[in-house]
Enzyme design. Structure first.
Site, PDB file in Angstrom:
ATOM      1  N   TYR A 138       0.816  -1.220   0.000  1.00 50.72           N
ATOM      2  CA  TYR A 138       0.000   0.000   0.000  1.00 50.72           C
ATOM      3  C   TYR A 138       0.846   1.264   0.000  1.00 50.72           C
ATOM      4  O   TYR A 138       0.376   2.340  -0.368  1.00 50.72           O
ATOM      5  CB  TYR A 138      -0.934   0.041   1.222  1.00 50.72           C
ATOM      6  N   LYS A 188       3.504 -15.357   2.693  1.00 51.56           N
ATOM      7  CA  LYS A 188       3.516 -16.150   1.463  1.00 51.56           C
ATOM      8  C   LYS A 188       4.980 -16.385   1.102  1.00 51.56           C
ATOM      9  O   LYS A 188       5.459 -16.001   0.021  1.00 51.56           O
ATOM     10  CB  LYS A 188       2.753 -15.358   0.375  1.00 51.56           C
ATOM     11  N   ASP A 220      -2.886 -18.233   1.751  1.00 46.83           N
ATOM     12  CA  ASP A 220      -4.002 -18.926   1.089  1.00 46.83           C
ATOM     13  C   ASP A 220      -4.562 -20.011   2.009  1.00 46.83           C
ATOM     14  O   ASP A 220      -5.788 -20.167   2.134  1.00 46.83           O
ATOM     15  CB  ASP A 220      -3.569 -19.515  -0.275  1.00 46.83           C
ATOM     16  N   ASP A 244      -5.572  -6.975   5.659  1.00 45.48           N
ATOM     17  CA  ASP A 244      -6.767  -6.276   5.196  1.00 45.48           C
ATOM     18  C   ASP A 244      -7.843  -7.300   4.834  1.00 45.48           C
ATOM     19  O   ASP A 244      -9.004  -7.213   5.246  1.00 45.48           O
ATOM     20  CB  ASP A 244      -6.379  -5.433   3.968  1.00 45.48           C
ATOM     21  N   ASP A 248     -11.217  -8.863   7.404  1.00 46.63           N
ATOM     22  CA  ASP A 248     -12.613  -8.774   6.967  1.00 46.63           C
ATOM     23  C   ASP A 248     -13.265 -10.157   6.949  1.00 46.63           C
ATOM     24  O   ASP A 248     -14.429 -10.312   7.324  1.00 46.63           O
ATOM     25  CB  ASP A 248     -12.716  -8.141   5.577  1.00 46.63           C
TER      26      ASP A 248
END
Ligand code: NAD
Length: 353
Positions: A138, A188, A220, A244, A248
């Protein structure tokens, strides 16, 4: 203790008013708090032409903690990007150096039927996601859209300095020490060098916390495990992008966005506290929003910044009590319970206190 109160837009002022009532009730019992309000988001733009007015930022920096409602609304969606409400939120996080985002996902047994997952999978769920908030793809440079080889390409940079990983690791290990002493680092590392470094630093920091069991999981798999068996987790620590998405996902395990609090902390545990939901323009001004996420954000503020664990627990017990009494705002209402408004819910929590 000084608290900057930033109600923001939409349902922000309605839910924050209930949280302020809770703080005022606690003040009657001797909690020493001083509150001052200031505009942010669309309200900041309306008042001063800036989603984060100078005076609001100065107040936030001069306070021990910040209580925020939510920002945003359709009337602001056509403003230039740097004037939009969400930009005020990103800026205050960056300016206050709030690098650690704490998102608990806790399911009250009374609300187990609100989840889309089977009750036995989620009942008793109590996990904490620690998301790094000021780095990663970001913010990494270079970024942009440019023409290469006759076509447009968009690019961003996933980047973490080891100092950034180390400081969020310390926050996460510290929280794990106060909870179930289990920390799962999500990355990852099988394909990303940035994640490889993340994992190495986590293992280094773990040496200072021998009581905490550190595990590692690819993102994942973590996304899958969160819906398969979410109760296996105690604390999860992860980067900005993965956090992020996973936070959620975790919030939906609990079924109601109106119940979940969050904290964003700096290196000295100074923090900004807010519900995870947005400004809900569809229900703004109707006195039907659920104020419990904001009230529970106050409990987090007392726990993590103001070091008032007993008072934090008192708020959490009061929330539990109103749920046991069967009181529900519209978002968590089910047959056989009693539907109440935003202010009635706030009043009930104050009465339970
Ligand atoms: P939202 O979270 O505002 O609303 C999503 C849905 O959940 C809506 O149906 C809403 O009515 C409901 N909801 C949210 N909070 C609730 C509560 N406390 N009680 C009952 N129901 C509640 O998300 P959105 O609709 O995608 O975004 C609306 C605006 O909020 C946008 O401008 C967006 O940019 C902004 N937003 C702000 C924040 C923030 O301030 N941190 C976060 C997300 C979105």
């Amino acid at each position: 203790m000084k608290i900057a109160v930033l109600p923001g837009d939409g349902i922000g002022p309605e839910i924050v008013a209930q949280a302020v009532n809770v703080l005022q009730r606690l003040a009657q019992d001797g909690l020493k708090v001083e509150m001052e309000q200031a505009p942010i988001g669309g309200a900041g733009y309306d008042a001063a032409g800036d989603p984060l007015p100078e005076s609001t930022l100065a107040l936030a920096k001069a306070s021990d903690a910040v209580l925020l409602g939510a920002v945003g609304g359709p009337q602001y969606d056509t403003l230039p990007r740097d004037k939009r409400p969400e930009r005020g939120l990103l800026r205050i996080r960056k300016e206050m150096n709030l690098f650690a985002n704490l998102r608990p996902a806790l399911l009250y047994p009374e609300l187990a039927s609100a989840s889309t997952l089977r009750p036995e999978v989620v009942a008793g769920l109590d996990l904490m996601i620690v998301r790094e908030l000021t780095g990663d793809v970001y913010f990494g440079q270079p970024r942009g859209i440019e023409v290469r080889g006759g076509e447009r390409v968009g690019f961003n940079t996933m980047l973490y300095a080891e100092s950034e990983v180390r400081r969020v690791a310390h926050v996460a290990f510290g929280i794990a020490m106060k909870r179930g002493k289990k920390l799962c680092s999500v990355e990852k590392a099988n394909v990303l060098e940035c994640s490889e470094l993340w994992k190495e630093v986590m293992i280094e920091v773990a040496k200072g916390y021998p009581e905490v069991a550190l595990s590692h999981m690819y993102v994942d798999n973590a996304a899958m495990q969160l819906v398969r068996n979410p109760k296996q987790f105690d604390v999860i620590v992860t980067g900005n992008l993965f956090g992020d998405i996973l936070s959620d996902e975790a919030s939906m395990l609990t079924g109601s966005i109106g119940m979940l609090a969050s904290a964003s902390l700096d290196a000295n545990n100074k923090g900004l506290y807010e519900p995870i939901h947005g400004s809900a323009p569809d229900i703004a001004g109707k006195n039907v929003a659920n104020p419990l996420a904001t009230i529970l954000s106050v409990a987090m503020m007392l726990r993590y910044t103001l070091n008032q664990e007993a008072v934090a627990q008192r708020i959490e017990r009061a929330v539990k009590k109103v749920l046991v009494q069967g009181l529900r705002t519209a978002d968590i209402y089910t047959d056989g319970t009693q539907k109440v408004s935003c202010s009635e819910m706030g009043d009930a929590v104050v009465a339970a206190l």
